[in-house]
Design an enzyme around this catalytic site. Structure first.
Site, PDB file in Angstrom:
ATOM      1  N   GLY A 111      -3.144  11.261 -11.144  1.00 48.75           N
ATOM      2  CA  GLY A 111      -3.588  10.654 -12.434  1.00 48.75           C
ATOM      3  C   GLY A 111      -3.077   9.511 -13.186  1.00 48.75           C
ATOM      4  CB  VAL A 168       0.942  11.926  -7.840  1.00 49.63           C
ATOM      5  CG1 VAL A 168       0.712  10.723  -6.595  1.00 49.63           C
ATOM      6  CG2 VAL A 168       2.276  12.250  -7.399  1.00 49.63           C
ATOM      7  CE  LYS A 182      -7.829  15.884   3.037  1.00 49.93           C
ATOM      8  NZ  LYS A 182      -6.624  15.306   3.381  1.00 49.93           N
ATOM      9  N   GLY A 207      -8.093   9.995   1.099  1.00 53.01           N
ATOM     10  CA  GLY A 207      -7.567   9.054   0.263  1.00 53.01           C
ATOM     11  C   GLY A 207      -8.318   7.957  -0.343  1.00 53.01           C
TER      12      GLY A 207
END
Length: 435
Positions: free
Chosen positions: A16, A14, A208, A137
């Site tokens: 890449g 997805v 994260k 993201g």
């Protein structure tokens, strides 16, 4: 200066596919910014025969199942790792550094677990190592922390850093869906994996937060330093009480640093409806930063997805190429300034929500109140309602600020009261309902 910089891509899933798509789509802009072209020369895949709909022309990209075909190519300057996983990704990145190739990754799991080792390997080989896409993201939070707050002292971070759980919590809060129903909807819409354990148990958010805290506080934070509670056991009843008291519930990553000691955790939190994070809904992410100089600032945007994540990857690639042109690659790693010292429960403070079932008789609440008063814990908000059992009352309390140690001690003693039938829930509270 090269006329064209070659990129090697590890993984054409997805993210890449999004990387290939954006590089092709924005060739003119990239050339204007960098003074040279950028192209994906080769890409590592697991299956050469698989049909791929990347939305981009891949005729100029060689596909291979051999990592060394990418890592050993002297024309490739930058390696982009979006294959996922930990052990294999770690090995290929270390090989890339030995081959004097710069690396950009979106792999939060790898960075959280092996970030220190990879940074040292990059520095040793005078290579760049960037991973903006590993957290939130397309939101430029890592660059914001390392560059935007370079002259500030960051005291605290609070964030919604997992889109899957935020989507589920939004549906539970706003539509009254059960956890199971909200999860099923998230899976049907592609916001949750078939196996959502990493997300709903809080591990994804914990990784994260370890990365964020490490960069924000300049101290090594290991994944095991992050206390984690997921969302699987949230009762819709607590969401209803939360709403009536002026709060909403979110899975919040929290990190605090007082200059000497640090705490990092991920847990469901009752957050004031007046707080900006309360309005972050569905699959969106946001990180709220408290700085000594700037005060409060919030980063908000799409926390996942092909294009937002690919955008962050390309941003890092652009930074690497600019560093190459200036001859300053391999210099971004800074040894952590502070030795890690974790706060004890006596040093961690907050306000807390708890819900208990107790015998519905005179004097019970007075006994509960006295127990908490003995530990210097006062009550800020109180609700008492009959439960489904006629002989049992449901008592909901939000405390004033107290230490986690005292709060946990009070709850342990509460369990021993004969009149208390069950402690149904316990959550941290952030902000004032009437703020």
């Amino acid at each position: 200066m090269k006329d064209n910089v070659a990129v090697g891509l590890l993984g054409v899933g997805v993210v890449g596919s999004g990387v290939i798509n954006l590089i092709e789509k924005h060739q003119e802009k990239l050339a204007h910014q960098l003074g040279c072209g950028v192209h994906v020369k080769s890409a590592l895949v697991r299956n050469l025969d698989k049909q791929r709909d990347t939305g981009a022309d891949m005729n100029g990209t060689m596909l291979t199942t051999d990592p060394d075909a990418v890592l050993g190519d002297p024309e490739i300057d930058v390696v982009v790792e979006v294959m996922g996983g930990i052990d294999e990704a770690r090995e290929v990145i270390l090989k890339a550094f030995k081959a004097k190739k710069h690396v950009v990754t979106a792999n939060k799991d790898l960075v959280a677990l092996h970030g220190g080792e990879l940074h040292e390997a990059a520095e040793r080989n005078k290579c760049d190592f960037y991973y903006e896409a590993s957290v939130a993201g397309g939101i430029p939070i890592l660059r914001g922390i390392t560059d935007g707050f370079a002259s500030d002292h960051i005291e605290q971070l609070m964030g919604i850093v997992n889109g899957t759980t935020n989507y589920i919590m939004t549906k539970m809060n706003q539509e009254g869906l059960s956890y199971e129903a909200a999860l099923q909807e998230a899976q049907e819409r592609g916001f949750a994996e078939a196996d959502p354990a990493s997300d709903v148990e809080g591990l994804d958010a914990a990784r994260k937060m370890a990365i964020l805290a490490r960069l924000a506080f300049s101290t090594y934070i290991d994944l095991e330093d992050v206390e984690v509670t997921g969302i699987k056991d949230i009762d819709i009843v607590d969401l209803q009480y939360s709403d009536s008291l002026g709060f909403t519930m979110k899975l919040i990553g929290f990190a605090n640093f007082d200059g000497t000691q640090v705490e990092v955790n991920v847990q469901p939190v009752l957050i004031s409806k007046q707080h900006p994070l309360a309005d972050v809904k569905n699959e969106y992410n946001a990180v709220y930063v408290y700085g000594e100089a700037i005060g409060e600032a919030m980063f908000y945007g799409a926390g996942a997805g092909s294009m937002p994540t690919a955008s962050a990857v390309i941003s890092d690639v652009v930074t690497v190429i600019k560093n190459m042109h200036r001859g300053v690659t391999g210099g971004q790693f800074v040894e952590p300034r502070f030795k890690k010292r974790l706060k004890s429960d006596e040093q961690r403070f907050g306000e807390y929500y708890f819900r208990v079932h107790a015998t519905d008789e005179a004097g019970v609440f007075s006994r509960i109140s006295s127990l908490f008063n003995e530990l210097d814990i006062s009550f800020k908000q109180i609700l008492q309602n009959p439960s489904e059992d006629d002989d049992v009352a449901e008592i909901v309390v939000i405390t004033h600020r107290t230490s986690l140690h005292n709060m946990q001690k009070a709850l342990e003693e509460l369990k021993n009261l004969e009149q208390v039938k069950a402690i149904k829930s316990f959550y941290k509270v952030e902000g004032d309902a009437d703020a």
